[in-house]
Enzyme design. Structure first.
Site, PDB file in Angstrom:
ATOM      1  CB  ALA A 120      -0.901  -0.004   1.230  1.00  0.00           C
ATOM      2  CE  LYS A 121       2.918   7.353  -3.410  1.00  0.00           C
ATOM      3  NZ  LYS A 121       2.656   8.329  -2.334  1.00  0.00           N
ATOM      4  CD1 TRP A 122       2.112   2.701   3.760  1.00  0.00           C
ATOM      5  CD2 TRP A 122       0.270   3.193   4.928  1.00  0.00           C
ATOM      6  NE1 TRP A 122       1.593   1.519   4.221  1.00  0.00           N
ATOM      7  CE2 TRP A 122       0.460   1.795   4.945  1.00  0.00           C
ATOM      8  CE3 TRP A 122      -0.825   3.738   5.597  1.00  0.00           C
ATOM      9  CZ2 TRP A 122      -0.408   0.931   5.610  1.00  0.00           C
ATOM     10  CZ3 TRP A 122      -1.686   2.888   6.264  1.00  0.00           C
ATOM     11  CH2 TRP A 122      -1.473   1.500   6.264  1.00  0.00           C
ATOM     12  CG  ASP A 124      -1.170   9.051  -1.715  1.00  0.00           C
ATOM     13  OD1 ASP A 124      -2.253   9.645  -1.703  1.00  0.00           O
ATOM     14  OD2 ASP A 124      -0.086   9.610  -1.549  1.00  0.00           O
ATOM     15  N   GLY A 125      -2.468   4.776  -3.054  1.00  0.00           N
ATOM     16  CA  GLY A 125      -2.400   3.876  -4.194  1.00  0.00           C
ATOM     17  C   GLY A 125      -1.590   2.650  -3.839  1.00  0.00           C
TER      18      GLY A 125
END
Length: 353
Positions: A28-30, A175-176
């Protein structure tokens, strides 16, 4: 402090892509502050992406890391603030305060968490030349017993799981997705990973501009959307233009230029009460300091289509990307109602038990 990897270390970065690549490790993009943690016994240092010290601003995180991390290690991760089951970047920004008393108070009111996603050193050994897959295995083992506010980011090598995360986790404020080659050594400061973020479009009212730091050309376009009461709220900026286009825009927008702010929807931007009631440009704050925030009001008659990733509260989280002018659109129709609503997703379900 004497570790096999010593500060300063600029974290490894990612380049943008439009699709999730295959054959990678996915995480996961934090949406927080990138942080590299150095621990050597009772000594701990938290450094930002630009290697500036963060330790004093997050005393509760430092205490938790001293309790839960291995005695000698260097860990790459992200500091985040969670509110109502979602990441809250605005609350995180508020944590950077010059007054020690306020820092202590904010640590109680809006406590932060640390999300670990890479291990650069453990004990007397640097792991930076080890492949990503081996570092992930070592990180999982070293942090197997951590608990809130320290977390291990979820990871998978299944692209279908990553695609599901991309759609679902946005509802928790993420974020993505980040994709990391399994054989990749740790490369400080280099863009060798891949990040995939959401992109949407919105029709916004052009209501002003700021000049570029280099001279009398457009630096950024100030964007607005009408709220449910019909007020034009400042929601973000467009700023990525080649220099030639900046000059062209200055000439193109000259007919819309107002002599002063009188009669403009944002004419009260210098009024602190007005700032508290909506998103207006140019308001002073401790974040902007002495930065020149002066702006040129434009008659709000032109509409532009911009690309954005997501909203944070009532504004675009990041700088938008200009797509095209929309002469077929009425500025009065540019409202928040056009924006896509993301289905909520509880952050606790991202981090697991």
């Amino acid at each position: 402090m004497e570790l096999p990897v010593m500060p300063p270390v600029r974290p490894m970065l990612a380049k943008s892509a439009s699709a999730i690549p295959s054959g990678m490790q996915y995480e996961a993009k934090w949406d927080g502050f990138r942080a590299v943690v150095f621990r050597d016994g009772d000594a701990i240092e938290i450094a930002s992406r630009t290697t500036k010290p963060l330790t004093r601003y997050f005393p509760e995180v430092a205490r938790a890391l001293l309790t839960q991390l291995p005695g000698r290690c260097v860990v790459d991760g992200e500091i985040v603030v969670v509110r109502d089951g979602r990441l809250d970047f605005d609350a995180l920004l508020e944590r950077i305060h010059p007054a020690a008393s306020r820092v202590a108070r904010l640590a109680e009111l809006t406590p932060a968490s640390f999300i670990a996603f890479d291990l650069l050193a453990l004990g007397d050994e640097s792991l930076m030349e080890r492949p990503q897959s081996a570092r992930r295995e070592a990180l999982t083992s070293a942090l197997r017993d951590v608990s809130a506010p320290v977390h291990l980011t979820p990871a998978t090598d299944d692209i279908e799981v990553a695609r599901a995360w991309f759609e679902e986790f946005e509802g928790a404020g993420l974020d993505g997705v980040v994709a990391k080659p399994p054989g990749l050594p740790y490369r400080p400061g280099e863009r060798v990973m891949t990040k995939v973020k959401h992109e949407r479009t919105a029709d916004c009212v052009l209501a002003g501009l700021r000049l570029h730091k280099s001279g009398p050309v457009v630096g950024s376009l100030l964007l607005g959307l009408h709220d449910s009461d019909g007020r034009l709220q400042h929601v973000g900026v467009c700023a990525s233009f080649p220099m030639r286009r900046r000059k062209e825009l200055m000439e193109e927008l000259e007919p819309l230029r107002m002599a002063d702010v009188h009669g403009h929807p944002w004419e009260r931007w210098t009024d602190p009460d007005a700032q508290a009631g909506g998103r207006l440009p140019g308001g002073p704050s401790r974040w902007t300091g002495t930065k020149d925030l002066s702006w040129i009001p434009l008659r709000p008659e032109r509409v532009c289509e911009v690309a954005y990733d997501h909203l944070q509260g009532d504004r675009f989280r990041h700088t938008t990307q200009f797509r095209r002018w929309r002469p077929d659109r009425d500025p009065a129709d540019c409202t928040y109602a056009q924006l896509e609503e993301t289905a909520r997703y509880d952050l606790a379900d991202v981090l697991g038990p």
